[in-house]
Design an enzyme around this catalytic site. Structure first.
Site, PDB file in Angstrom:
ATOM      1  N   HIS A  38      45.766  79.939  67.467  1.00 50.66           N
ATOM      2  CA  HIS A  38      44.752  78.982  67.918  1.00 50.66           C
ATOM      3  C   HIS A  38      44.389  77.983  66.820  1.00 50.66           C
ATOM      4  O   HIS A  38      43.324  77.377  66.869  1.00 50.66           O
ATOM      5  CB  HIS A  38      43.477  79.715  68.352  1.00 50.66           C
ATOM      6  CG  HIS A  38      43.646  80.616  69.521  1.00 50.66           C
ATOM      7  ND1 HIS A  38      44.280  81.832  69.434  1.00 50.66           N
ATOM      8  CD2 HIS A  38      43.269  80.480  70.819  1.00 50.66           C
ATOM      9  CE1 HIS A  38      44.283  82.425  70.623  1.00 50.66           C
ATOM     10  NE2 HIS A  38      43.680  81.620  71.476  1.00 50.66           N
ATOM     11  N   GLU A  41      50.112  76.190  81.507  1.00 48.14           N
ATOM     12  CA  GLU A  41      50.311  74.873  80.914  1.00 48.14           C
ATOM     13  C   GLU A  41      51.495  74.138  81.548  1.00 48.14           C
ATOM     14  O   GLU A  41      51.444  72.910  81.711  1.00 48.14           O
ATOM     15  CB  GLU A  41      50.514  75.004  79.406  1.00 48.14           C
ATOM     16  CG  GLU A  41      49.250  75.330  78.622  1.00 48.14           C
ATOM     17  CD  GLU A  41      48.819  76.785  78.764  1.00 48.14           C
ATOM     18  OE1 GLU A  41      47.658  77.101  78.463  1.00 48.14           O
ATOM     19  OE2 GLU A  41      49.669  77.619  79.175  1.00 48.14           O
TER      20      GLU A  41
END
Length: 329
Positions: free
Chosen positions: A129, A60
């Protein structure tokens, strides 16, 4: 006008913007042939090639660094971070670079980029998540923050985000990906900073965004059965937020309930209610109130996950108590 899923509406918006402007491109994990976790990029690499739909390694910080550099050079990147949880791996790049560069260089440069972050609980995806961390980005100076609740808004807001000259954190709820609705393919971008009144009413204002705005609509239907007329406002843009629309609604209803899926503790709802209280002190008929998830990691087990959810029944019960309290503070 056609019916499509929330995910398809976002894919359509990106395709249209890429067709209209060759400076628009996308990068991230699984955006290539796989088309994203829920098809948000399905078929786009075949149309635009690997140089404009770029499948990246799982990093990321690298994704954000490349996107920021590209934006500084005049491109309009759309960076896919797959899940909002993993945006924290790129927090330095987002908070200290993307959000600050325009100010640190005296406005000589802009950072026109979109940071896509799927948020929210979705069927047993557990603690890493399932987070909704919009409060972090709203509290970061220099970022625009949006959260769409319908396919039409996912289409119109993504177009607006891509055209924005500042970095936009674009939050899409994972449980909305497969929901369907009518989308005008030729619609103009949704105006950033403008809320939507999803239902008018006179007894209480339900203020929310993303999936929780839809839950508020369901709660409003339950309240109607009890003779309570709720107004539902979908904020759509969390920063800048639409004070005019929200304040006008509260002026009418004299009651406010803010609803969000993220943690109640430290959530954006608290900031909203603080400003509302400053402006409506002594004018409300019931306590300004918020609903949010408990301050715990989201469990994997469904029965425990459900305890973290703010659903239509909970919203209805809370709003009913506020309306029936019947006293001025």
């Amino acid at each position: 006008m056609g019916v499509m899923t929330y995910s398809q509406a976002g894919c359509l918006a990106l395709r249209q913007e890429m067709e209209a402007n060759d400076k628009v491109w996308a990068l991230g994990e699984d955006v290539g042939p796989e088309g994203g976790v829920a098809g948000q990029y399905l078929g786009l690499q075949k149309i635009f090639g690997k140089e404009r739909i770029v499948d990246t390694p799982i990093s990321e910080s690298m994704i954000m660094s490349a996107a920021i550099g590209s934006a500084l050079l005049g491109m309009r990147p759309v960076a896919e971070l797959r899940y909002a949880d993993f945006a924290l791996c790129a927090a330095d790049e987002i908070i200290n670079q993307a959000a600050k560069v325009r100010y640190m260089l005296g406005g000589q440069v802009r950072v026109p980029m979109v940071i896509r972050q799927p948020i929210g609980m979705r069927w047993g995806m557990a603690a890493q998540h399932s987070q909704s961390n919009e409060n972090l980005w709203v509290g970061t100076s220099g970022l625009v923050v949006v959260a769409s609740a319908t396919p039409a808004d996912n289409h119109g807001l993504l177009k607006a985000a891509i055209r924005c000259d500042d970095p936009v954190v674009f939050m899409e709820h994972k449980e909305l990906w497969l929901t369907t609705g009518e989308v005008d393919e030729s619609a103009q971008p949704v105006v950033i900073g403008k809320a939507a009144i999803r239902k008018t009413g006179k007894d209480i204002t339900l203020l929310s965004w993303s999936k929780s705005a839809n839950d508020c609509l369901s709660a409003a239907a339950l309240l109607a059965e009890k003779g309570i007329d709720a107004e539902v406002i979908d904020l759509r843009t969390l920063w800048p937020w639409d004070r005019d629309t929200v304040f006008a609604s509260i002026e009418k209803t004299k009651r406010i309930l803010v609803v969000h899926e993220s943690s109640k503790v430290g959530g954006f709802g608290g900031e909203l209610l603080a400003e509302i209280s400053e402006n409506f002190f002594g004018k409300l008929l019931s306590a300004p109130t918020r609903l949010g998830s408990p301050r715990i990691p989201v469990p994997y087990a469904k029965n425990l996950e459900d305890l973290c959810r703010v659903d239509a029944t909970m919203i209805c019960q809370t709003a009913q108590k506020l309306v029936q309290s019947g006293h001025k503070l």
